[in-house]
Design a protein around this motif. Structure first.
Motif, mmCIF file in Angstrom:
data_model
loop_
_atom_site.group_PDB
_atom_site.id
_atom_site.type_symbol
_atom_site.label_atom_id
_atom_site.label_comp_id
_atom_site.label_asym_id
_atom_site.label_seq_id
_atom_site.Cartn_x
_atom_site.Cartn_y
_atom_site.Cartn_z
ATOM 1 N N LYS A 250 0.838 -1.212 0.000
ATOM 2 C CA LYS A 250 0.000 0.000 0.000
ATOM 3 C C LYS A 250 0.873 1.262 0.000
ATOM 4 O O LYS A 250 0.636 2.199 -0.773
ATOM 5 N N LEU A 251 1.890 1.218 0.867
ATOM 6 C CA LEU A 251 2.815 2.353 0.991
ATOM 7 C C LEU A 251 3.550 2.604 -0.334
ATOM 8 O O LEU A 251 3.708 3.758 -0.762
ATOM 9 N N ALA A 252 3.974 1.500 -0.976
ATOM 10 C CA ALA A 252 4.684 1.618 -2.251
ATOM 11 C C ALA A 252 3.761 2.205 -3.318
ATOM 12 O O ALA A 252 4.176 3.089 -4.077
ATOM 13 N N ASN A 253 2.508 1.744 -3.333
ATOM 14 C CA ASN A 253 1.547 2.255 -4.318
ATOM 15 C C ASN A 253 1.319 3.749 -4.156
ATOM 16 O O ASN A 253 1.218 4.479 -5.144
ATOM 17 N N GLN A 254 1.254 4.191 -2.890
ATOM 18 C CA GLN A 254 1.028 5.620 -2.636
ATOM 19 C C GLN A 254 2.110 6.472 -3.282
ATOM 20 O O GLN A 254 1.894 7.613 -3.654
ATOM 21 N N LYS A 255 3.344 5.922 -3.380
ATOM 22 C CA LYS A 255 4.444 6.692 -3.969
ATOM 23 C C LYS A 255 4.788 6.205 -5.377
ATOM 24 O O LYS A 255 5.857 6.538 -5.905
ATOM 25 N N ALA B 264 13.263 1.630 2.477
ATOM 26 C CA ALA B 264 13.582 1.840 1.057
ATOM 27 C C ALA B 264 12.508 2.724 0.417
ATOM 28 O O ALA B 264 12.825 3.616 -0.375
ATOM 29 N N ILE B 265 11.254 2.487 0.805
ATOM 30 C CA ILE B 265 10.155 3.293 0.240
ATOM 31 C C ILE B 265 10.174 4.705 0.829
ATOM 32 O O ILE B 265 10.071 5.700 0.115
ATOM 33 N N LYS B 266 10.339 4.756 2.164
ATOM 34 C CA LYS B 266 10.322 6.043 2.883
ATOM 35 C C LYS B 266 11.368 7.013 2.346
ATOM 36 O O LYS B 266 11.132 8.197 2.191
ATOM 37 N N TYR B 267 12.565 6.473 2.069
ATOM 38 C CA TYR B 267 13.675 7.346 1.689
ATOM 39 C C TYR B 267 13.903 7.382 0.177
ATOM 40 O O TYR B 267 15.005 7.659 -0.285
ATOM 41 N N SER B 268 12.845 7.056 -0.604
ATOM 42 C CA SER B 268 12.990 7.080 -2.069
ATOM 43 C C SER B 268 11.983 8.043 -2.689
ATOM 44 O O SER B 268 10.889 8.237 -2.138
#
Ligand code: ADP
Length: 332
Positions: free
Chosen positions: A203-208, A239-243
């Motif tokens: 979900k988090l990856a999709n948001q970004k 990895a998602i947070k800092y990309s």
């Protein structure tokens, strides 16, 4: 200060043990040697007495000389033993202090780390509490507080409560993994575990609009499944947070004869070389994530991953280039 007295006490204790042994040996040596000298001289006089003309007054004189010689020898042995014990006292004091330091230093360092951790944890826990308290007080003092303001206050308090919840659960996890052993390990499929972790951060990856690509080999191993899932969720979450939006995160497993490697790489903001040695420390956050990018976090995630990897007898390392991305490698 507390440890200085402990060093001295332990030194004194070691010296006491060494000196007790040394004095007991000295007394025994003194006794044996004086008995032996006495016997030797006694044999000589007896032999002289058995000779013809044994009533010679020269023999009486000889007996007197024998007694003084015996006393002198005893005194000399005593003095030598005293010197020897003084030397042992000096040497054992130096050695004992050295060993006391060697024994207590790791305990002192561990205690310092524990104290620092407690101070950091209390500070982090207090920040959201103070924010909630101040906001609530200000709003309570406001006579014109309406429903909309009250809702805003509750919303803001809820955010702080979320932070507190996250923090306390991270702290509990750290404490839990510190005490965990390999006894509850089960046979798991590593690829399945990683895929499960990917689903959790999907979900988090999709948001970004971040795509997670996985190249996973089927590997079976003995592990603690929940903690391994946690490990990959933390690394993928970072990895998602800092990309940046639209970038790519890759998870890959590589197997050699004796080793297994899991590599998680991203195209994110990267970590400065000077920060790299510290990122696995508790509460450590690189400046870039605190200031410029303002990413939420407490610097506990990577210390949890380190503990989980250690629990599985492995190591975790990080490689990174500012602006290019980071790569975390787990060796199992
Ligand atoms: P946090 O809650 O701050 O993310 P972590 O322990 O997970 O705490 O990470 C520690 C620090 O390491 C982060 O604050 C960040 O500066 C850096 N870091 C971790 N993972 C990455 C990554 N994939 N890319 C860039 N920086 C990272």
């Amino acid at each position: 200060m507390h440890f200085k007295t402990a060093y001295l006490k332990l030194t004194l204790f070691y010296v006491l043990i060494v000196m007790t042994i040394s004095i007991i040996f000295s007394v025994v040596i003194y006794r044996i040697s004086s008995v032996e000298i006495d016997r030797g001289l006694g044999n000589q006089t007896r032999a002289l007495r058995e000779m013809p003309h044994s009533n010679n007054p020269f023999i009486d004189k000889l007996e007197q000389i024998r007694d003084t010689q015996l006393e002198e020898s005893n005194n000399r042995i005593k003095l030598n033993l005293i010197y020897f014990n003084l030397l042992i006292l000096v040497l054992s004091s130096v050695a004992s202090y050295f060993f006391a330091k060697k024994t207590l230093e790791p305990i002192e360092k561990a205690m310092e780390a524990q104290n620092r951790f407690t101070a950091d944890a209390s500070h982090e826990l207090r920040t959201p509490l103070t924010a909630m308290k101040t906001e609530t007080e200000v709003n309570l003092r406001d006579k014109n507080l309406n429903l909309s303001d009250a809702k805003k206050l509750l919303q803001s308090n809820l955010e702080e409560i979320d932070k507190l919840e996250y923090l306390s659960s991270a702290l509990l996890k750290l404490a839990k993994y510190d005490n965990e052993t390999k006894k509850d390990f089960e046979r798991i499929n590593l690829a399945e575990v990683i895929e499960f972790a990917i689903e959790k951060v999907d979900k988090l990856a999709n948001q970004k609009s971040i795509v997670i690509s996985a190249k996973l080999k089927k590997v079976e191993m003995l592990a603690d499944k929940p903690s391994l899932i946690e490990l990959f969720v933390i690394l993928l979450d970072n990895a998602i947070k800092y990309s940046p939006k639209g970038s790519k995160v890759t998870v890959e497993t590589k197997k050699t004869d004796h080793h297994l490697k899991v590599i998680i790489s991203d195209q994110g903001i990267g970590i400065k070389k000077s920060d790299l040695p510290y990122i696995f420390n508790r509460f450590y956050r690189a400046d870039i994530s605190r200031s410029k990018e303002k990413v939420d976090g407490y610097g506990l995630g990577l210390s949890i991953t380190k503990r989980i990897v250690e629990l599985h007898g492995g190591t975790i390392t990080a490689n990174s280039k500012i602006g290019k991305g980071s790569e975390f490698t787990i060796h199992l």
